[in-house]
Design a protein around this motif. Structure first.
Motif, PDB file in Angstrom:
ATOM      1  N   UNK A  43      22.508  25.538  13.720  1.00 51.69           N
ATOM      2  CA  UNK A  43      21.400  24.350  13.915  1.00 51.69           C
ATOM      3  C   UNK A  43      21.036  24.629  12.698  1.00 51.69           C
ATOM      4  N   UNK A  44      19.591  26.228  12.403  1.00 51.72           N
ATOM      5  CA  UNK A  44      18.753  26.253  11.470  1.00 51.72           C
ATOM      6  C   UNK A  44      19.961  27.025  10.523  1.00 51.72           C
ATOM      7  N   UNK A  45      20.429  27.607  10.496  1.00 57.94           N
ATOM      8  CA  UNK A  45      21.783  28.397   9.394  1.00 57.94           C
ATOM      9  C   UNK A  45      20.149  29.820   9.258  1.00 57.94           C
ATOM     10  N   UNK A  46      20.563  30.134   9.998  1.00 61.13           N
ATOM     11  CA  UNK A  46      20.110  31.721  10.634  1.00 61.13           C
ATOM     12  C   UNK A  46      20.704  32.665  11.076  1.00 61.13           C
ATOM     13  N   UNK A  47      20.604  34.044  10.812  1.00 60.48           N
ATOM     14  CA  UNK A  47      20.924  35.559  12.050  1.00 60.48           C
ATOM     15  C   UNK A  47      19.747  36.027  11.443  1.00 60.48           C
ATOM     16  N   UNK A  48      19.429  36.343  13.023  1.00 65.73           N
ATOM     17  CA  UNK A  48      18.706  37.357  14.036  1.00 65.73           C
ATOM     18  C   UNK A  48      20.173  38.739  14.230  1.00 65.73           C
ATOM     19  N   UNK A  49      18.690  39.956  13.528  1.00 67.34           N
ATOM     20  CA  UNK A  49      20.182  41.100  13.100  1.00 67.34           C
ATOM     21  C   UNK A  49      18.387  42.416  14.010  1.00 67.34           C
ATOM     22  N   UNK A  50      19.164  42.571  14.934  1.00 66.62           N
ATOM     23  CA  UNK A  50      18.096  43.305  16.013  1.00 66.62           C
ATOM     24  C   UNK A  50      18.776  45.145  16.563  1.00 66.62           C
ATOM     25  N   UNK A  51      17.657  45.831  16.214  1.00 70.74           N
ATOM     26  CA  UNK A  51      17.878  47.555  16.886  1.00 70.74           C
ATOM     27  C   UNK A  51      18.886  48.184  15.106  1.00 70.74           C
ATOM     28  N   UNK A  52      18.054  48.437  14.719  1.00 69.72           N
ATOM     29  CA  UNK A  52      18.079  49.305  13.741  1.00 69.72           C
ATOM     30  C   UNK A  52      18.805  49.618  12.319  1.00 69.72           C
ATOM     31  N   UNK A  59      18.259  45.608  -5.317  1.00 67.09           N
ATOM     32  CA  UNK A  59      17.542  45.794  -5.037  1.00 67.09           C
ATOM     33  C   UNK A  59      17.050  46.280  -3.895  1.00 67.09           C
ATOM     34  N   UNK A  60      17.101  46.290  -3.706  1.00 65.17           N
ATOM     35  CA  UNK A  60      16.124  47.368  -2.257  1.00 65.17           C
ATOM     36  C   UNK A  60      16.644  47.662  -1.476  1.00 65.17           C
ATOM     37  N   UNK A  61      16.190  48.696  -0.938  1.00 67.83           N
ATOM     38  CA  UNK A  61      16.285  49.232   1.153  1.00 67.83           C
ATOM     39  C   UNK A  61      15.847  49.446   2.171  1.00 67.83           C
ATOM     40  N   UNK A  62      15.862  49.931   2.908  1.00 74.89           N
ATOM     41  CA  UNK A  62      15.449  49.821   4.056  1.00 74.89           C
ATOM     42  C   UNK A  62      16.284  50.272   5.428  1.00 74.89           C
ATOM     43  N   UNK A  63      15.604  51.099   6.214  1.00 75.33           N
ATOM     44  CA  UNK A  63      16.730  51.331   7.519  1.00 75.33           C
ATOM     45  C   UNK A  63      15.643  51.626   8.708  1.00 75.33           C
ATOM     46  N   UNK A  64      16.318  51.687   9.820  1.00 75.55           N
ATOM     47  CA  UNK A  64      15.939  51.298  11.304  1.00 75.55           C
ATOM     48  C   UNK A  64      14.527  50.388  11.605  1.00 75.55           C
ATOM     49  N   UNK A  65      14.888  49.153  10.583  1.00 75.32           N
ATOM     50  CA  UNK A  65      14.086  47.729  11.006  1.00 75.32           C
ATOM     51  C   UNK A  65      13.899  47.870  12.425  1.00 75.32           C
ATOM     52  N   UNK A  66      13.065  47.849  13.070  1.00 76.11           N
ATOM     53  CA  UNK A  66      13.341  46.775  14.529  1.00 76.11           C
ATOM     54  C   UNK A  66      13.984  45.820  14.447  1.00 76.11           C
ATOM     55  N   UNK A  67      13.838  44.505  13.619  1.00 70.65           N
ATOM     56  CA  UNK A  67      14.546  43.332  13.405  1.00 70.65           C
ATOM     57  C   UNK A  67      14.735  42.538  11.480  1.00 70.65           C
ATOM     58  N   UNK A  68      15.323  41.630  12.016  1.00 69.54           N
ATOM     59  CA  UNK A  68      15.823  41.549  10.518  1.00 69.54           C
ATOM     60  C   UNK A  68      15.938  39.675  11.080  1.00 69.54           C
ATOM     61  N   UNK A  69      15.484  39.191  10.194  1.00 70.22           N
ATOM     62  CA  UNK A  69      16.027  37.490  10.376  1.00 70.22           C
ATOM     63  C   UNK A  69      16.192  36.911   9.151  1.00 70.22           C
ATOM     64  N   UNK A  70      17.764  36.450   8.771  1.00 68.78           N
ATOM     65  CA  UNK A  70      17.963  36.278   7.663  1.00 68.78           C
ATOM     66  C   UNK A  70      18.142  34.178   7.242  1.00 68.78           C
TER      67      UNK A  70
END
Length: 116
Positions: A43-52, A59-70
């Motif tokens: 519906x709102x065209x988002x994806x939630x990624x959780x856990x590590x 352009x960027x890099x990171x690791x072990x984020x709690x959560x990412x919302x695309x």
């Protein structure tokens, strides 16, 4: 003969101007993304990624984020508490100055911008 050279010259100018003024299309050379869980909301065209959550691209890099919302509509990644966040290349970097948002980073893939 003069007409032939005139038509040929105009044709060559059109060909050159087409390649000169064509929009640049950026292609990601590499893109790596991992997470423990993911949940897509159509519906709102988002994806939630959780856990590590781990991400690495041109352009960027990171690791072990709690959560990412695309957000697919805007092309943004909202990254919560990432570890080893690195900016490899960005067209712009902004800082909001809000203390409560210090653990949140917004990466706009379309504009190639990072907001802290």
């Amino acid at each position: 003969m003069k007409r032939f050279f005139t038509i040929s010259g105009v044709f060559m100018l059109l060909l050159v101007s087409q390649t000169t003024f064509a929009q640049e299309k950026r292609v990601m050379k590499s893109f790596t993304f991992k997470s423990d869980k993911s949940k897509k909301n159509s519906e709102d065209k988002t994806t939630i990624y959780e856990g590590n959550v781990m991400m690495k691209n041109d352009n960027i890099s990171f690791e072990n984020a709690e959560k990412v919302i695309y957000n697919a509509e805007y092309g943004t990644y909202t990254i919560y508490s990432p570890k080893n966040f690195k900016i490899i290349a960005a067209k712009s970097v902004h800082k909001t100055g809000k203390k409560e948002d210090s653990h949140v980073i917004i990466y706009n893939m379309r504009e190639e911008s990072v907001t802290f």
